[in-house]
Design a protein around this motif. Sequence first.
Motif, PDB file in Angstrom:
ATOM      1  N   THR A 183      -7.224  -3.522   0.949  1.00  0.00           N
ATOM      2  CA  THR A 183      -6.693  -4.638   1.735  1.00  0.00           C
ATOM      3  C   THR A 183      -7.790  -5.605   2.132  1.00  0.00           C
ATOM      4  OG1 THR A 183      -4.948  -3.179   2.590  1.00  0.00           O
ATOM      5  CG2 THR A 183      -5.327  -5.247   3.771  1.00  0.00           C
ATOM      6  N   HIS A 196      -6.820   2.421   0.862  1.00  0.00           N
ATOM      7  CA  HIS A 196      -6.002   1.243   1.138  1.00  0.00           C
ATOM      8  C   HIS A 196      -6.668   0.296   2.125  1.00  0.00           C
ATOM      9  CE1 HIS A 196      -2.287   3.473  -0.459  1.00  0.00           C
ATOM     10  NE2 HIS A 196      -2.467   2.412  -1.222  1.00  0.00           N
ATOM     11  N   THR A 252      -2.163  -0.633  10.447  1.00  0.00           N
ATOM     12  CA  THR A 252      -1.215  -1.748  10.481  1.00  0.00           C
ATOM     13  C   THR A 252      -1.197  -2.396  11.860  1.00  0.00           C
ATOM     14  OG1 THR A 252       0.164  -0.735   8.776  1.00  0.00           O
ATOM     15  CG2 THR A 252       1.219  -2.366  10.203  1.00  0.00           C
ATOM     16  N   HIS A 261      -5.538   6.527   3.545  1.00  0.00           N
ATOM     17  CA  HIS A 261      -5.974   5.467   4.457  1.00  0.00           C
ATOM     18  C   HIS A 261      -7.185   4.690   3.954  1.00  0.00           C
ATOM     19  CE1 HIS A 261      -7.322   3.124   7.807  1.00  0.00           C
ATOM     20  NE2 HIS A 261      -8.434   3.818   7.894  1.00  0.00           N
ATOM     21  N   ASN A 274       0.864  -1.187   0.000  1.00  0.00           N
ATOM     22  CA  ASN A 274       0.000   0.000   0.000  1.00  0.00           C
ATOM     23  C   ASN A 274       0.897   1.233   0.000  1.00  0.00           C
ATOM     24  OD1 ASN A 274      -2.478  -1.434   0.135  1.00  0.00           O
ATOM     25  ND2 ASN A 274      -2.200  -1.753   2.328  1.00  0.00           N
ATOM     26  N   ASN A 307      -2.370   5.182   8.780  1.00  0.00           N
ATOM     27  CA  ASN A 307      -1.656   4.052   8.172  1.00  0.00           C
ATOM     28  C   ASN A 307      -1.033   3.157   9.233  1.00  0.00           C
ATOM     29  OD1 ASN A 307      -0.384   6.049   5.392  1.00  0.00           O
ATOM     30  ND2 ASN A 307      -2.239   4.835   5.502  1.00  0.00           N
ATOM     31  N   THR A 351       2.325  -1.318   4.439  1.00  0.00           N
ATOM     32  CA  THR A 351       1.700  -0.017   4.224  1.00  0.00           C
ATOM     33  C   THR A 351       2.731   1.071   4.465  1.00  0.00           C
ATOM     34  OG1 THR A 351      -0.455  -0.877   4.904  1.00  0.00           O
ATOM     35  CG2 THR A 351      -0.155   1.517   4.973  1.00  0.00           C
ATOM     36  N   ALA A 380       4.833  -2.005   8.300  1.00  0.00           N
ATOM     37  CA  ALA A 380       4.793  -0.658   7.726  1.00  0.00           C
ATOM     38  C   ALA A 380       6.210  -0.154   7.506  1.00  0.00           C
ATOM     39  CB  ALA A 380       4.015   0.288   8.646  1.00  0.00           C
TER      40      ALA A 380
END
Length: 310
Positions: free
Chosen positions: A130, A126, A189, A123, A99, A185, A148, A207
Amino acid sequence: MTGWNATRIPDQSGRTAVVTGANSGIGHVTARELARHGATVVLACRSAARGRAALNLLRGEVPGARAEFLELDLADLSSVREFARAFTRRHPALDLLVNNAGVMALPYGRTADGFETQFGVNHLGHFALTGLLLPRLLAAAPGARIVTVSSGFHVLGRAGAEGPFGSEEHDYRRWTAYGRSKTANLLFTHELARRLTAAGSPVTAAAAHPGYASTNLHAGAAALEGRSPLSRVLALGNAVLAQPAASGALPTLYAATAPGVPQDGFFGPRLGWRGAPVRSWRAGWTLDDMAGERLWAASEKSTGITYPPL
């Protein structure tokens, strides 16, 4: 991890990867290096023209690369759903979702679905992608990963109980909104990793951040600032401090491919803005379980995407 670089990427033959924003900068380098090491790579890009040009460039850089382009506009959830349908028609499993795509410090705007643009693209788009691709990731496990790309600028904004989806136009601050989206983000995660761990899933969520890399993201932000002092600072920083995109992509590539990457690991350059990838500092609020749960629930409600059981 010391001195880790792209030559140390393990063989990726037989693996399938999706990289969002792969038409330029860090995203293109990530896609190129994964393809160079044997992965089948799907370049997920908003612009069809730029996506096809990036695909042609990659094939020139990596002769014999297994790569394809699929259109994806993260600012439009209908496009996210169509991308997921197209991908699942072509591929039975997904080993790696990166991402990466994002926007930075834009003037106030809204996505096709009415969300503040930076939060919606960085955000929510993604998050939805996902969730829609998670069945294919579970089908590829063990060894599947979701990486991410966040930013050190996550410290500029929190995404918590006060309202995760950004300010209204009258009190909008573009850098605070960017920081909020990058905090999201990391919170995403963190919560995804927590859920995967609780379910005993072999899928890993991690991440990364690129530090200060010279990419179109920074150039665009500087242009939007016009002749402001910040514009001059960004231009000087790009000239003096920024590392090339190939170096900025290393933390992402490490999180995506290196052995032993832990759940919820966060990686960035050694010096913070440049250098080989290492475990990175992150603000404490990005490790808050309750904030992660709130963000998750609000994201599912807003996108209409409910994650399948793990």
